[in-house]
Design an enzyme around this catalytic site. Sequence first.
Site, mmCIF file in Angstrom:
data_model
loop_
_atom_site.group_PDB
_atom_site.id
_atom_site.type_symbol
_atom_site.label_atom_id
_atom_site.label_comp_id
_atom_site.label_asym_id
_atom_site.label_seq_id
_atom_site.Cartn_x
_atom_site.Cartn_y
_atom_site.Cartn_z
ATOM 1 N N ASP A 51 -1.031 32.023 16.508
ATOM 2 C CA ASP A 51 -0.150 32.469 15.427
ATOM 3 C C ASP A 51 0.005 31.354 14.390
ATOM 4 O O ASP A 51 0.767 30.404 14.586
ATOM 5 C CB ASP A 51 1.209 32.854 16.016
ATOM 6 N N GLU A 130 -3.810 -0.320 10.944
ATOM 7 C CA GLU A 130 -3.000 -1.187 11.811
ATOM 8 C C GLU A 130 -1.626 -0.551 11.978
ATOM 9 O O GLU A 130 -0.654 -0.991 11.369
ATOM 10 C CB GLU A 130 -2.860 -2.575 11.204
ATOM 11 N N GLU A 132 1.999 0.176 13.242
ATOM 12 C CA GLU A 132 3.081 -0.490 13.962
ATOM 13 C C GLU A 132 4.049 0.566 14.481
ATOM 14 O O GLU A 132 4.104 1.681 13.964
ATOM 15 C CB GLU A 132 3.805 -1.466 13.024
ATOM 16 N N GLU A 213 5.499 -7.416 17.114
ATOM 17 C CA GLU A 213 5.564 -7.544 15.657
ATOM 18 C C GLU A 213 6.871 -8.204 15.228
ATOM 19 O O GLU A 213 7.718 -8.551 16.043
ATOM 20 C CB GLU A 213 5.375 -6.180 14.985
ATOM 21 N N GLU A 221 2.456 -3.779 17.786
ATOM 22 C CA GLU A 221 1.239 -3.333 17.099
ATOM 23 C C GLU A 221 0.076 -3.389 18.083
ATOM 24 O O GLU A 221 -0.061 -4.349 18.846
ATOM 25 C CB GLU A 221 0.945 -4.226 15.895
ATOM 26 N N HIS A 270 -1.095 -0.826 7.608
ATOM 27 C CA HIS A 270 -2.088 -1.394 6.693
ATOM 28 C C HIS A 270 -3.435 -0.763 7.014
ATOM 29 O O HIS A 270 -3.847 -0.712 8.179
ATOM 30 C CB HIS A 270 -2.162 -2.910 6.860
ATOM 31 N N ARG A 340 -0.062 -11.073 0.707
ATOM 32 C CA ARG A 340 0.398 -9.895 1.441
ATOM 33 C C ARG A 340 1.494 -9.122 0.712
ATOM 34 O O ARG A 340 1.946 -8.095 1.194
ATOM 35 C CB ARG A 340 0.890 -10.316 2.832
ATOM 36 N N GLU A 359 -7.794 -3.858 1.939
ATOM 37 C CA GLU A 359 -6.679 -3.485 2.808
ATOM 38 C C GLU A 359 -5.561 -2.918 1.939
ATOM 39 O O GLU A 359 -4.971 -3.639 1.129
ATOM 40 C CB GLU A 359 -6.180 -4.716 3.574
ATOM 41 N N ARG A 361 -1.999 -1.902 1.832
ATOM 42 C CA ARG A 361 -0.897 -2.311 2.699
ATOM 43 C C ARG A 361 0.328 -1.396 2.608
ATOM 44 O O ARG A 361 1.290 -1.565 3.351
ATOM 45 C CB ARG A 361 -0.486 -3.744 2.366
#
Length: 471
Positions: A51, A130, A132, A213, A221, A270, A340, A359, A361
């Site tokens: 359904d 990555e 977390e 972390e 992580e 990330h 970062r 990357e 983030r």
Amino acid sequence: MNPKEFFKFCDEHDVKQFDMKFCDIFGTWQHCTYPLDTLDEGVFEDGLGFDGSSIRGWQAINESDMIAIPDPSTARIDPFFALPTVSVIADIFDPITKQPYNKDPRGVAKRGVEYLKSTGIADTCFVGPEPEFFMFDDIRYHSSQRGAMYEIDSSEAAWNTGRSEVTGNLGHKVGYKAGYFPVSPSDSLGDIRGEMVEAMRALGIVVEAHHHEVGTAGQCEIDMKFEDLLTMSDQFMWYKYVIKNVAKKHGKTATFMPKPVFEDNGSGMHTHMSFWKDGNTLMAGDGYAGMSEQALHAIGGILKHGRALIALSNPTINSYHRLVPGYEAPVTLAMSQRNRSASCRIPMYSASPKAKRVEFRTPDPSACGYLSFTALMMAMIDGVQNKIDPGEPLDRDIYDMTPEELAETNVAPTSLGEALEALEADHDFLTAGEVFSEDLLNSFIAFKRENEIDEVRLRPHPFEFDLYYNI
């Protein structure tokens, strides 16, 4: 594994039950289980009916019949059933047209991969997320006309240094923003994470590392090795499933909610992306940070479409409690090597050309991997096709910039509503090649507005009583 090999596999493992799993547009696995001896090879062609009107954001009740066709290549022995059970991920089809359902997230990922190949830009998009998560000892929450509350607890949490505990309070709590890489006894979750890793490895997932972390209260992580986009999207579903079930086995509860703890780091995801062709990376070159011109254009695509992408990579109201300055979450849509605090970072850990990647983030693990990873790839494709300039790199600490300086930069949305507006205004790059359908995007946006934004807006927040009760 073809259908014949599938049943041989089941015989070898004495399988009793067949568990069919599929994903809704918000990243939640649905499942139905069948005695294996009621099925034959035809199930992989004819599928199994269900359904579709009972799945969030899918069909109306007057056109509810849907077909799930299991993919035998995804068969795995499920580690969390008492009886020997094989789990198989299914693709969703319309029973009338026999065409892939345009709101099936796995179908979006498959169309995205085919579209990438059709452009000639690359034949493979590798993804390395990555994710977390937090593991708590206790979670309580409630919302009604009478009131609202939530309360979380963890034996690791810094707020419990003064708590009386049955076995005696031994200290060893994780301080606020002090949870990155501590050893035991402060990190009390290593053995549980190890069990999670072994369960993933038994499912064929290559795990590279696991660790505590930054956040207090059990933030963790576990990192998977990069894989092609469809494989990683499937693995991300298994990843969440394993973590939640192993945590429960140990009397704990795991959550991928981006910001459950006030005044501490939230959980991000990330996401590392790279294009390859004929077994060779297309990301390395002699441009900024050792990137190729094509790679820089791909980053340009991410930055141009970043505000729309974030509606899919950060799809909850809670996501935007994480996307604030000061908690390691990037709020500025800019490119940088090593920095970062920029949304697009170019990792510099290795000098190998094969390690070159971008990357992104900003994403968090509340996202549906099929949609988030595919949307990110589509932005990169658009960047390459249109040679989009990523602009000048921002290699300073963005959190130290003045408001005047920040006003001149492109920033992430500050709310889910703002992100959905960006997605409405900028989604042609997603519908290219019919990878995403307008129907899916409209359903996603409407559901989020009606069932999340409006519902939260109707309710007073507990902190409002601190602010306003005595005015």
